[in-house]
Design a protein around this motif. Structure first.
Motif, short mmCIF file in Angstrom:
data_model
loop_
_atom_site.label_atom_id
_atom_site.label_comp_id
_atom_site.label_asym_id
_atom_site.label_seq_id
_atom_site.Cartn_x
_atom_site.Cartn_y
_atom_site.Cartn_z
N SER A 194 0.07 101.38 48.41
CA SER A 194 -0.97 101.10 47.43
C SER A 194 -1.48 99.67 47.58
CB SER A 194 -0.43 101.31 46.01
OG SER A 194 -1.34 100.86 45.05
N ASP A 195 -2.78 99.47 47.35
CA ASP A 195 -3.34 98.12 47.32
C ASP A 195 -3.65 97.69 45.89
OD1 ASP A 195 -5.49 99.71 46.75
OD2 ASP A 195 -6.76 99.03 48.40
N LYS A 196 -3.29 98.53 44.90
CA LYS A 196 -3.50 98.20 43.49
C LYS A 196 -2.47 98.92 42.64
CE LYS A 196 -5.55 100.45 40.57
NZ LYS A 196 -6.30 101.23 39.56
N ASN A 197 -1.58 98.15 42.01
CA ASN A 197 -0.59 98.73 41.11
C ASN A 197 -0.88 98.33 39.68
OD1 ASN A 197 0.97 100.17 42.95
ND2 ASN A 197 2.21 98.39 43.45
N THR A 198 -0.57 99.23 38.75
CA THR A 198 -0.73 98.94 37.33
C THR A 198 0.64 98.90 36.68
OG1 THR A 198 -1.06 101.31 36.90
CG2 THR A 198 -3.03 99.98 37.27
N VAL A 199 0.70 99.02 35.35
CA VAL A 199 1.96 98.91 34.62
C VAL A 199 2.70 100.26 34.66
CG1 VAL A 199 3.01 98.46 32.37
CG2 VAL A 199 1.04 97.13 33.12
N GLY A 200 4.02 100.22 34.84
CA GLY A 200 4.82 101.43 34.79
C GLY A 200 4.84 102.17 36.11
N TYR A 201 5.08 103.48 36.04
CA TYR A 201 5.23 104.31 37.24
C TYR A 201 3.94 105.02 37.64
CZ TYR A 201 10.22 103.83 36.19
OH TYR A 201 11.47 103.34 35.94
N TYR A 202 3.05 105.19 36.67
CA TYR A 202 1.94 106.11 36.87
C TYR A 202 0.63 105.38 36.62
CZ TYR A 202 -0.86 110.37 36.26
OH TYR A 202 -1.81 111.37 36.38
N ASP A 203 -0.35 105.59 37.49
CA ASP A 203 -1.66 104.96 37.38
C ASP A 203 -2.61 105.89 36.61
OD1 ASP A 203 -4.14 103.73 37.71
OD2 ASP A 203 -3.63 102.98 39.69
N MET A 204 -3.16 105.42 35.50
CA MET A 204 -4.08 106.22 34.70
C MET A 204 -5.46 106.34 35.35
SD MET A 204 -2.42 107.23 31.97
CE MET A 204 -3.66 107.58 30.74
N ASP A 205 -5.68 105.58 36.42
CA ASP A 205 -6.95 105.63 37.15
C ASP A 205 -8.12 105.36 36.21
OD1 ASP A 205 -8.56 105.87 39.36
OD2 ASP A 205 -8.71 108.06 39.25
N SER A 206 -8.00 104.25 35.49
CA SER A 206 -8.99 103.92 34.46
C SER A 206 -10.29 103.41 35.07
CB SER A 206 -8.44 102.85 33.51
OG SER A 206 -7.28 103.29 32.87
N THR A 207 -11.39 103.69 34.37
CA THR A 207 -12.68 103.08 34.65
C THR A 207 -12.98 102.08 33.54
OG1 THR A 207 -13.50 105.07 35.75
CG2 THR A 207 -15.15 103.51 34.94
N ILE A 208 -13.30 100.85 33.89
CA ILE A 208 -13.42 99.79 32.91
C ILE A 208 -14.85 99.27 32.87
CG2 ILE A 208 -12.61 97.50 32.21
CD1 ILE A 208 -10.01 98.13 33.73
N VAL A 209 -15.36 99.10 31.67
CA VAL A 209 -16.68 98.51 31.46
C VAL A 209 -16.54 97.36 30.48
CG1 VAL A 209 -19.01 98.88 30.57
CG2 VAL A 209 -17.89 100.67 31.90
N VAL A 210 -17.00 96.20 30.85
CA VAL A 210 -17.02 95.04 29.96
C VAL A 210 -18.48 94.66 29.74
CG1 VAL A 210 -16.30 92.66 29.63
CG2 VAL A 210 -14.81 94.24 30.87
N LYS A 211 -18.92 94.57 28.47
CA LYS A 211 -20.33 94.32 28.19
C LYS A 211 -20.48 93.34 27.05
CE LYS A 211 -20.98 98.09 24.87
NZ LYS A 211 -21.49 97.25 23.79
#
Length: 454
Positions: free
Chosen positions: A430-447
């Motif tokens: 992986s080239d991107k890890n998140t918290v815990g064991y499982y990646d929620m594969d989130s889409t993020i928008v900041v506005k």
């Protein structure tokens, strides 16, 4: 077994050992009628009116200072009994227990509490029982109340509490009386998920402070995550002690009746006993080893394998998104888990399964054909089935262990036809890890507040 002492090391060894349990047994006398007990107590009969029930048989182990040790086993295996003997609630029928340090115990709900007293009165009662003065309890009171977080209910009789409120107060008292040894018996299972997380965070703090913890729990994930060592009991006998992963795997064998305790053996570490190991290896030799054809998968010596032999897992491997056999999977891409199974008997509806675990033995995820409603058919002797599970890899980058199984129900009985624990090493790249064991594969928008999300 204890470390051998060199001359002059007696004091150092005593510091290292927090709890020493030596050849402890507990035998209860069971009477068919209350009158039989009375007659025997008054010596009105010479005939033995009771039968003996062995809750514990010759149990020995040491717990070292700073360790977190778990005890697992089926119901009635003696887990709670050994904790009660360690804490002094029960006396052993034989053997001895040595404790070095102040113990705080959270046993079954109600232990050490007066149900007619208010929460506040019980805090003082427990503090006094542990040798604290009222002034010392006053100094700890706010910490106890903050951790318990039950509000004004603390001024009500504890008989009015829910089980969750009760365990909050009991655990808060147990950890705030400055224990050197904390013993917890399954009580946390009645707390809500937020309180359980709070308690396990406290376990981490205690471990960092060098305090000793003993836990009895059926939550195998927590045992694997927090314990340094695990003791496995069954029907009052110590089957083994070792790493959480190894003991949890052996416990699962006990659950499905695939570990047979020799009648002549009832002491020490039976799973490490040479005769038992020889019997297990002889049984395993009658079955074919799964052919590990994926790269770096030749780990047969570490595979835990057992089953009734009515089915055999002949081949297991992974393929990536291009159909290439491999044990390295790129995160975010589809991959297949494949197994080939030969059946030696007619079976009503076999279930094919896999599961992922961490290197420490924590089960993360898995599924089977019954859950997925993918195969609910009978098979004939001589049939060969090839099973393919296809999914996207969403685990974080790292090393995992993959287990396989063929099981089924025959009437109400659950059968394990063949099971391979920790059969494949799987590397997730992986080239991107998140918290815990499982990646929620989130889409993020900041506005900004005057912009629209697209």
């Amino acid at each position: 077994m204890r470390d051998k002492q060199l001359p002059g090391e007696e004091n150092a060894a005593a510091v290292r050992t927090a709890i020493a349990v030596e050849h402890v047994s507990k035998v209860y006398r069971l009477y068919d009628k209350p009158m039989d007990r009375l007659k025997e107590a008054l010596r009105l009969t010479r005939k033995q009116k009771y039968r003996e029930a062995h809750a514990l048989s010759d149990i020995s182990f040491d717990v070292r200072q700073g360790e977190c040790v778990g005890i697992i086993g089926t119901n009635g295996s003696g887990k709670s009994t050994i904790l009660k003997i360690i804490t002094g609630v029960l006396n052993p029928s034989g053997g001895s227990v040595t404790v070095n340090g102040r113990i705080s115990a959270l046993l079954e709900l109600g232990a050490g509490f007066n149900m007619e007293y208010t929460g506040i009165e019980n805090i003082y009662l427990n503090g006094t029982m542990n040798g604290f003065s009222n002034e010392e309890i006053d100094a700890r009171m706010q910490d106890i109340l903050d951790f318990a977080d039950i509000g004004d209910y603390v001024y009500q009789p504890v008989k009015t509490y829910s089980s969750g409120m009760f365990v909050r107060l009991a655990f808060s008292v147990a950890i705030n009386i400055d224990p050197e040894i904390l013993i917890v018996d399954e009580a946390l299972s009645v707390g809500d998920v937020f309180f359980q997380a709070k308690c396990y965070h406290k376990f981490d703090e205690f471990k960092q402070m060098g305090k000793t913890i003993m836990i009895v729990s059926h939550d195998l994930s927590s045992i694997a995550k927090y314990c340094d060592r695990v003791i496995l009991l069954n029907q009052g006998v110590k089957l083994g002690e070792g790493s959480p992963k190894a003991m949890i795997d052996d416990y699962k064998r006990v659950l499905v009746g695939q570990y047979e305790l020799p009648e002549s053996k009832s002491e020490q570490n039976l799973l490490n006993d040479a005769e038992v190991q020889e019997a297990v290896q002889t049984h395993a030799a009658t079955q074919k080893r799964a052919r590990q054809q994926a790269d770096g998968a030749a780990r047969e010596s570490q595979i835990l394998e057992y089953g009734t032999g009515e089915a055999e897992i002949e081949e297991i491997y992974l393929t990536d998104d291009r159909g290439t056999r491999t044990n390295s999977i790129l995160k975010g891409l589809p991959f297949d888990i494949r197994m080939r199974v030969r059946f030696d008997q007619d079976l009503p509806a076999p279930i094919f399964a896999f599961s992922f675990k961490t290197a420490k033995g924590t089960e993360i995820t898995g599924t089977n054909t019954m859950f997925e409603k993918a195969f609910l058919e009978p098979v004939k002797a001589g049939d060969i089935k090839e099973v393919c599970f296809t999914q996207k890899m969403s685990l974080q980058g790292g090393e995992y262990l993959l287990s396989f199984g063929v099981t089924g129900y025959e009437g109400d009985d659950f059968k394990v036809y063949h099971r391979l624990y920790d059969a494949l090493d799987v590397t997730v790249v992986s080239d991107k890890n998140t918290v815990g064991y499982y990646d929620m594969d989130s889409t993020i928008v900041v506005k900004s507040v005057n912009e629209k999300c697209v």
